[in-house]
Design an enzyme around this catalytic site. Sequence first.
Site, PDB file in Angstrom:
ATOM      1  N   ASN A 154      78.456  52.287  -9.404  1.00 43.62           N
ATOM      2  CA  ASN A 154      78.460  53.401  -8.435  1.00 43.62           C
ATOM      3  C   ASN A 154      79.275  53.125  -7.167  1.00 43.62           C
ATOM      4  O   ASN A 154      79.824  54.056  -6.588  1.00 43.62           O
ATOM      5  CB  ASN A 154      77.021  53.807  -8.090  1.00 43.62           C
ATOM      6  N   SER A 179      81.289  46.312 -13.310  1.00 43.72           N
ATOM      7  CA  SER A 179      80.789  47.077 -14.457  1.00 43.72           C
ATOM      8  C   SER A 179      81.985  47.474 -15.314  1.00 43.72           C
ATOM      9  O   SER A 179      83.050  47.801 -14.802  1.00 43.72           O
ATOM     10  CB  SER A 179      80.076  48.324 -13.957  1.00 43.72           C
ATOM     11  N   GLU A 251      69.683  43.181  -6.609  1.00 47.93           N
ATOM     12  CA  GLU A 251      69.647  44.519  -5.989  1.00 47.93           C
ATOM     13  C   GLU A 251      69.483  45.500  -7.131  1.00 47.93           C
ATOM     14  O   GLU A 251      70.434  45.802  -7.846  1.00 47.93           O
ATOM     15  CB  GLU A 251      70.959  44.789  -5.247  1.00 47.93           C
ATOM     16  N   CYS A 285      71.232  53.834  -5.579  1.00 49.14           N
ATOM     17  CA  CYS A 285      69.972  53.165  -5.925  1.00 49.14           C
ATOM     18  C   CYS A 285      68.845  53.478  -4.945  1.00 49.14           C
ATOM     19  O   CYS A 285      67.694  53.550  -5.330  1.00 49.14           O
ATOM     20  CB  CYS A 285      70.196  51.668  -5.955  1.00 49.14           C
TER      21      CYS A 285
HETATM   22  P1  NDP Z   1      73.260  47.939 -15.480  1.00 55.83           P
HETATM   23  O1  NDP Z   1      72.012  47.240 -15.165  1.00 55.83           O
HETATM   24  O2  NDP Z   1      73.433  48.570 -16.790  1.00 55.83           O
HETATM   25  O3  NDP Z   1      74.495  46.927 -15.320  1.00 55.83           O
HETATM   26  C1  NDP Z   1      74.743  46.196 -14.144  1.00 55.83           C
HETATM   27  C2  NDP Z   1      75.764  45.117 -14.421  1.00 55.83           C
HETATM   28  O4  NDP Z   1      75.169  44.073 -15.206  1.00 55.83           O
HETATM   29  C3  NDP Z   1      76.974  45.602 -15.214  1.00 55.83           C
HETATM   30  O5  NDP Z   1      78.127  44.943 -14.750  1.00 55.83           O
HETATM   31  C4  NDP Z   1      76.619  45.177 -16.623  1.00 55.83           C
HETATM   32  O6  NDP Z   1      77.734  45.078 -17.473  1.00 55.83           O
HETATM   33  C5  NDP Z   1      75.968  43.843 -16.363  1.00 55.83           C
HETATM   34  N1  NDP Z   1      75.095  43.365 -17.432  1.00 55.83           N
HETATM   35  C6  NDP Z   1      74.444  44.084 -18.376  1.00 55.83           C
HETATM   36  N2  NDP Z   1      73.708  43.270 -19.167  1.00 55.83           N
HETATM   37  C7  NDP Z   1      73.877  42.004 -18.709  1.00 55.83           C
HETATM   38  C8  NDP Z   1      73.372  40.717 -19.087  1.00 55.83           C
HETATM   39  N3  NDP Z   1      72.532  40.564 -20.098  1.00 55.83           N
HETATM   40  N4  NDP Z   1      73.773  39.625 -18.374  1.00 55.83           N
HETATM   41  C9  NDP Z   1      74.612  39.758 -17.328  1.00 55.83           C
HETATM   42  N5  NDP Z   1      75.127  40.946 -16.924  1.00 55.83           N
HETATM   43  C10 NDP Z   1      74.761  42.058 -17.596  1.00 55.83           C
HETATM   44  O7  NDP Z   1      73.427  48.960 -14.281  1.00 55.83           O
HETATM   45  P2  NDP Z   1      74.479  50.144 -14.128  1.00 55.83           P
HETATM   46  O8  NDP Z   1      75.858  49.619 -14.080  1.00 55.83           O
HETATM   47  O9  NDP Z   1      74.108  51.177 -15.141  1.00 55.83           O
HETATM   48  O10 NDP Z   1      74.132  50.658 -12.648  1.00 55.83           O
HETATM   49  C11 NDP Z   1      73.085  51.496 -12.360  1.00 55.83           C
HETATM   50  C12 NDP Z   1      71.853  50.741 -11.876  1.00 55.83           C
HETATM   51  O11 NDP Z   1      72.169  49.919 -10.772  1.00 55.83           O
HETATM   52  C13 NDP Z   1      70.774  51.665 -11.405  1.00 55.83           C
HETATM   53  O12 NDP Z   1      69.539  51.347 -11.994  1.00 55.83           O
HETATM   54  C14 NDP Z   1      70.695  51.434  -9.905  1.00 55.83           C
HETATM   55  O13 NDP Z   1      69.474  51.663  -9.355  1.00 55.83           O
HETATM   56  C15 NDP Z   1      71.175  50.049  -9.765  1.00 55.83           C
HETATM   57  N6  NDP Z   1      71.784  49.864  -8.458  1.00 55.83           N
HETATM   58  C16 NDP Z   1      71.110  49.134  -7.510  1.00 55.83           C
HETATM   59  C17 NDP Z   1      71.619  48.998  -6.249  1.00 55.83           C
HETATM   60  C18 NDP Z   1      70.903  48.187  -5.224  1.00 55.83           C
HETATM   61  O14 NDP Z   1      71.533  47.710  -4.301  1.00 55.83           O
HETATM   62  N7  NDP Z   1      69.609  47.985  -5.305  1.00 55.83           N
HETATM   63  C19 NDP Z   1      72.896  49.598  -5.869  1.00 55.83           C
HETATM   64  C20 NDP Z   1      73.540  50.322  -6.943  1.00 55.83           C
HETATM   65  C21 NDP Z   1      72.980  50.437  -8.189  1.00 55.83           C
HETATM   66  P3  NDP Z   1      78.303  46.390 -18.237  1.00 55.83           P
HETATM   67  O15 NDP Z   1      77.700  47.592 -17.618  1.00 55.83           O
HETATM   68  O16 NDP Z   1      79.755  46.284 -18.034  1.00 55.83           O
HETATM   69  O17 NDP Z   1      77.843  46.213 -19.647  1.00 55.83           O
END
Ligand code: NDP
Length: 485
Positions: A154, A179, A251, A285
């Site tokens: 995001n 991502s 986060e 988030c």
């Molecule tokens: P995801 O949890 O799907 O993915 C986050 C990142 O982790 C991506 O780069 C993803 O890779 C990677 N990833 C996935 N699986 C693994 C693993 N097993 N080991 C290591 N890395 C992994 O989140 P989204 O990208 O869908 O983002 C949305 C989410 O993020 C929402 O739930 C939101 O609330 C949260 N968020 C939290 C924030 C905060 O500051 N608290 C701020 C912004 C968002 P890939 O997607 O490339 O497969």
Amino acid sequence: MTVDPRPKASHFIAGRPVEDAAGDPIPVIYPATGEEIARVHGATPDLVEAAIASARAAQEDWAARPGVERGRVLRRAADIMRERNRELSELETLDTGKPLQETLVADATSGADALEYFGGLAGALTGEHIPLGQDWAYTVREPLGLCVGIGAWNYPTQIACWKAAPALACGNAMVFKPSETTPLCALKVAEILVEAGLPEGVFNVVQGAGEVGHALVTDPRVAKVSLTGSVPTGRKVYQAAAEGIRHVTMELGGKSPLLVFSDADLENAVGGAILGNFYSTGQVCSNGTRVFVERGIKERFLDRLTERLEGIAMGDPLDEATNFGPMVSARQREIVQGYIAKGQEEGARLVHGGGRPNRPGFWIEPTVFADVTDDMTIAREEIFGPVLSVLDFDGEEEAIRRANATEYGLSAGVFTRDLARAHRVIGRLRAGSCYINSYNDAPVEVPFGGTKASGVGRENSRAAIEHYSQLKSVFVRMGDVEAPY
Ligand code: NDP
């Protein structure tokens, strides 16, 4: 003319763009049209190794430089980001679909703030002197070593900077994995850091899906992992990091409450609810997606909210008059549509939107549900889209109890003119980032992060320094050692 979104190469390792077409292709889709605008490749195991090795090789020399010197590089990078704000904002818009009206003021600018802030702190990272009678001790604030950053889709520029700036200020090196949905912006951050004088290898970017993230998180050379992502991913990454007793910052997601008391300034409360639900098409988030409105003002609140939503301008995100963009991906739109259907099935009253505009790309209307109850799926689960739920309440006690009845604890907001009540209520809400008569502000000077399932650690502010450094204590005896034998 708009910026060319095609990167020089998929990855950025040891100070330069690196390509390896053997990795899985990752198409970059412009969410406003559904068209492919660029293509990168996921990192092969060899590239992951190269990124880790280059970060390891660079880290000690970087840490050995005076803090002011490290800080100067970060502050120069901040200046470059501000000079190129338009180009970087256009790229952010192409990567995410967020309207340029937003990205011009919220992404590269926020990244630059982080680089400037932590650049300023880098020279002030010191330990302390502890007098112990004739003996004494001192502490040294040391970097952790090699840090891994993993980002959500995001805020791709902001997330890269929020992690890189404190990490680098403390003398760490970083390998960052964006991502796979938004791979472009972090590459620009890496380029700019090198242009600003960052030694090669101190900040690297590798592309890929979860398995690349997993390879990074489980590498024995990694000292710390900072993830921005969902709670399920957070659980996996936290577990993998625990294996190697690595430091973590998590986060994660939220389902945050926004409490509107009947004495609130209605216009401000509606404005807060709009910012806390529809900015970035709801893909934030910390959004206050459970809007608890005191029963007496509920209908007035809903009337004014739906009136103001008529001001939404959906359209070409690169047109600065557009203030509402598409969802980031077809998949995310499906998820959100599923929640809208669930809300209707479970008896919530749809008062605005709910539909899917007939245009190419991943659009969805801003949606408002009223008469939402605590047990409904849309009141319990994070939707991560433009869906606002209004829940009614009677009185402070009830509002606090219901607001806290969630596994999450990222944010919370209160709108009231009674400031004593505002502080009393916020004092009892279990959340990390709270707002009084406002919503979703995130200045770099203020700690940001969640409690409960929403996360561990804090980003931004001096607090982030604690999460990218560790203290060495040194005891100094001035006299003789008295051993018993
Ligand atoms: P995801 O949890 O799907 O993915 C986050 C990142 O982790 C991506 O780069 C993803 O890779 C990677 N990833 C996935 N699986 C693994 C693993 N097993 N080991 C290591 N890395 C992994 O989140 P989204 O990208 O869908 O983002 C949305 C989410 O993020 C929402 O739930 C939101 O609330 C949260 N968020 C939290 C924030 C905060 O500051 N608290 C701020 C912004 C968002 P890939 O997607 O490339 O497969």
